[in-house]
Motif scaffolding. Sequence first.
Motif: not given
Length: 368
Positions: A192-194, A185-187, A179-182, A200-203
């Motif tokens: 997700g996010g740029k 994590n293409l959500r 989830f941290f890694r761009a 960080n949101r999931f963590a």
Amino acid sequence: MSTNNLFSPFNLKTLNLKNRIVMAPMTRSFSPNGVPTDDVAAYYQKRAEGEVGLILSEGTVIDRPSSSNDANVPHFYGETSLNGWKKVIDGVHAAGGKMGPQIWHMGIMDNHHSGWVPPVPFEGPSGLNRPDFRNGVAMTEKDIEDTILAFGKAAADAKRLGFDTIEIHGAHGYLIDQFFRAETNLREDIYGGKTLPERNRFAIEVIKEIRKQVGNDFAVIMRFSQFKPSDYNYKLAKNPQELEAWLTPLVDAGVDIIHASQRRFWEPEFEDSDLNFAGWAKKVTGAPTITVGSVGLSGDFFGAFAGESSEPTSLEELNRRFDRGDFDLVAVGRPLLSDPNWVAKIKAGKTDQLKGFSKEALGALVLE
């Protein structure tokens, strides 16, 4: 060379440690069908008898159908597995030790060399383990919600069983790190996010659920890494400002101690400073940190998997950084796989009795 400061007490919430030396989490596939055996309990008890300050267990997976890629990695759910972990912590406490399980979801994984696969496909933020390697499915929001709850349940069970702390595995390319890694994590939804703070949101939600389950007085550790197993030079945070933007919200969410994983503890994290990853993490967040990475040995962990042996090395540089206040605790891995009495030998100054490390130790539960 004096190591006296490494043998000073450390106290934080439920952690009351007699020294600053931590047994690093090292996955051992000695738990058939996810159940820790009596041999596993004996293995940890021997390290407690050898005066390790804090034992962090091997990675132990949460209650999700594809949280593991290995049938013999321990579970931290289900009555039979939890009974096994109860034997582990009771043995460690009987020997005067302290311990926490490392709770884990592997995320998208390569298939295990044994041919075993979980009953459902691997799951992750976008189905990717690394760029261009897809071996699973993207999690739905319901999958994410259920996974957050499973992390919380594992933490609650750890507290109920009598463990002294828990460690969340957020490093080394596994689920939280995906989830941290761009690149993994293409959500395009809220998970997700740029930017790294957005991802960080999931963590953060995992940490908040764990904190909700264990309360404010229970010590929570989280492990992070910049490097990835597929890219040793990778950096999530490319400078101190990005590191602060990444880690501070996670500390604010409820992480008490940052376990800053790197391959070699003496290597600087950024230019223009000799601070390592743990040193920078402490500087930008103010939180206590654990350093790790080839402590006491000549070669690194990944070389061990390739069959490379290592010899004991001086702790002088480690002591220099510890005495300077760069970090609060020191995690040791392979020396404690080979020798349950490594800490006691260091304390007694018996460095001539320290053992080297060979790949054979990876395949055994060494008890003496």
